[in-house]
Scaffold this active site. Sequence first.
Site, PDB file in Angstrom:
ATOM      1  N   ASP A 135     -53.694 -12.812   9.992  1.00 56.67           N
ATOM      2  CA  ASP A 135     -53.758 -11.356  10.000  1.00 56.67           C
ATOM      3  C   ASP A 135     -53.096 -10.746   8.772  1.00 56.67           C
ATOM      4  O   ASP A 135     -53.500  -9.688   8.300  1.00 56.67           O
ATOM      5  CB  ASP A 135     -53.100 -10.808  11.271  1.00 56.67           C
ATOM      6  CG  ASP A 135     -53.988 -10.959  12.500  1.00 56.67           C
ATOM      7  OD1 ASP A 135     -55.168 -11.326  12.347  1.00 56.67           O
ATOM      8  OD2 ASP A 135     -53.507 -10.701  13.617  1.00 56.67           O
ATOM      9  N   GLY A 136     -52.056 -11.415   8.231  1.00 56.63           N
ATOM     10  CA  GLY A 136     -51.406 -10.898   7.023  1.00 56.63           C
ATOM     11  C   GLY A 136     -52.366 -10.856   5.846  1.00 56.63           C
ATOM     12  O   GLY A 136     -52.374  -9.889   5.074  1.00 56.63           O
TER      13      GLY A 136
ATOM     14  N   ARG B 207     -30.884   9.077  14.944  1.00 56.15           N
ATOM     15  CA  ARG B 207     -30.029   8.028  14.370  1.00 56.15           C
ATOM     16  C   ARG B 207     -30.505   6.709  14.959  1.00 56.15           C
ATOM     17  O   ARG B 207     -30.554   6.530  16.176  1.00 56.15           O
ATOM     18  CB  ARG B 207     -28.554   8.266  14.699  1.00 56.15           C
ATOM     19  CG  ARG B 207     -27.966   9.498  14.048  1.00 56.15           C
ATOM     20  CD  ARG B 207     -26.458   9.565  14.240  1.00 56.15           C
ATOM     21  NE  ARG B 207     -25.786   8.536  13.457  1.00 56.15           N
ATOM     22  CZ  ARG B 207     -24.966   7.615  13.958  1.00 56.15           C
ATOM     23  NH1 ARG B 207     -24.746   7.571  15.262  1.00 56.15           N
ATOM     24  NH2 ARG B 207     -24.370   6.738  13.180  1.00 56.15           N
TER      25      ARG B 207
ATOM     26  N   ASP C 225     -32.094   2.379  13.667  1.00 59.52           N
ATOM     27  CA  ASP C 225     -32.326   1.420  12.580  1.00 59.52           C
ATOM     28  C   ASP C 225     -33.578   1.772  11.790  1.00 59.52           C
ATOM     29  O   ASP C 225     -33.847   1.161  10.754  1.00 59.52           O
ATOM     30  CB  ASP C 225     -32.467   0.006  13.145  1.00 59.52           C
ATOM     31  CG  ASP C 225     -31.131  -0.596  13.564  1.00 59.52           C
ATOM     32  OD1 ASP C 225     -30.089   0.030  13.299  1.00 59.52           O
ATOM     33  OD2 ASP C 225     -31.136  -1.680  14.170  1.00 59.52           O
TER      34      ASP C 225
ATOM     35  N   GLN D  57     -45.669  -5.269   3.438  1.00 59.53           N
ATOM     36  CA  GLN D  57     -46.121  -6.024   2.271  1.00 59.53           C
ATOM     37  C   GLN D  57     -45.779  -5.334   0.950  1.00 59.53           C
ATOM     38  O   GLN D  57     -45.935  -5.923  -0.109  1.00 59.53           O
ATOM     39  CB  GLN D  57     -47.626  -6.286   2.364  1.00 59.53           C
ATOM     40  CG  GLN D  57     -47.996  -7.198   3.525  1.00 59.53           C
ATOM     41  CD  GLN D  57     -49.451  -7.619   3.517  1.00 59.53           C
ATOM     42  OE1 GLN D  57     -50.275  -7.073   2.792  1.00 59.53           O
ATOM     43  NE2 GLN D  57     -49.794  -8.599   4.335  1.00 59.53           N
TER      44      GLN D  57
ATOM     45  N   THR E 155     -49.889  -3.727  18.184  1.00 58.29           N
ATOM     46  CA  THR E 155     -49.546  -5.075  18.664  1.00 58.29           C
ATOM     47  C   THR E 155     -48.678  -5.818  17.662  1.00 58.29           C
ATOM     48  O   THR E 155     -48.446  -7.022  17.812  1.00 58.29           O
ATOM     49  CB  THR E 155     -50.815  -5.900  18.935  1.00 58.29           C
ATOM     50  OG1 THR E 155     -51.629  -5.926  17.765  1.00 58.29           O
ATOM     51  CG2 THR E 155     -51.597  -5.342  20.103  1.00 58.29           C
ATOM     52  N   ALA E 156     -48.191  -5.114  16.640  1.00 55.40           N
ATOM     53  CA  ALA E 156     -47.358  -5.750  15.619  1.00 55.40           C
ATOM     54  C   ALA E 156     -45.890  -5.330  15.813  1.00 55.40           C
ATOM     55  O   ALA E 156     -45.352  -5.433  16.907  1.00 55.40           O
ATOM     56  CB  ALA E 156     -47.891  -5.381  14.236  1.00 55.40           C
TER      57      ALA E 156
END
Length: 301
Positions: free
Chosen positions: A81-82, A183, A185, A254, A196-197
């Site tokens: 998938d990448g 606030r 991450d 990426q 779904t990632a």
Amino acid sequence: MLSPSSKPLQKKFRRVTLVGKHQAEGIGHHLQELAQILTNHGCELSIEASTAGHLSSHNLQVLQLQDFQKSTDLAVILGGDGTMLGIGRQIAGSGVPLLGINMGRLGYMTDIPFEDAKTVLPPMIDGHYEIDDRSLLEASVWRNNQEIHRGLALNDVVVNRSGLSGMVELKVHVNGSFMYNQRSDGLIVSTPTGSTAYALSAGGPILHPRVPGIVLVPIAPHALSNRPIVLAQESQITIEVAGGREVIVNFDMQSLTKLQIGDRVEVKRSDKSICLLHPLGHSDYQTLREKLHWNEYPSTF
């Protein structure tokens, strides 16, 4: 992702281009096998320029990605998938459909196992397939009212802290209306494809690809009341960095740009899309079962 349209297109493909994952072990041998299958089926075959370096010898036409629109009818992607994400972003809007073949692990988008290519590819080349259109996000980064970066994302645009720095403080507006200060991450802005990632691992919902929405998912928020939310696809999201160190914005994980206090990231649905092809009878529900291990429980449970 979930089921695409079940109506097969009848368009046949003559000009086909191979694209492979760079530096993948054994990819040259796999590319040779795919080339043989497609050539035997009468395709006019070419190979993407960076991929061509993986073949020790070939007599195929070499194509640059920017020439796909005028020179090929179909791109066959060998990888995961990448690889599909990277190629999809670069040829988005060209109208060239993508067909994904995985080299090991089943993917959400690269859903055809390599060992099935010999039987699955020929009927798809002849027009027996299902089509799956996917939208992208377009994001611009602004500093002192000057645009410093612009990019596309098929999965997600993520504003987050990097390294060992503390929480970031973000001010979020939707369609010009203030939503909240956060606030955390970081914050994920996801397409249905990206649901779904990273968005899923951060606690976001799974969206059907035909649901016209954009998902906002906080990453480890300080306040538990900061919950994921699905916005209309026409929404325009503005994320301003109000505090924090080493803040970055990623596009599909990426590419990235470093951010400063006061920088704004403006995200909206792109007018570009990509077209994925699947074999007839493809079930994304089956893919979800296998990827998310829903199939580990007995059917009588």
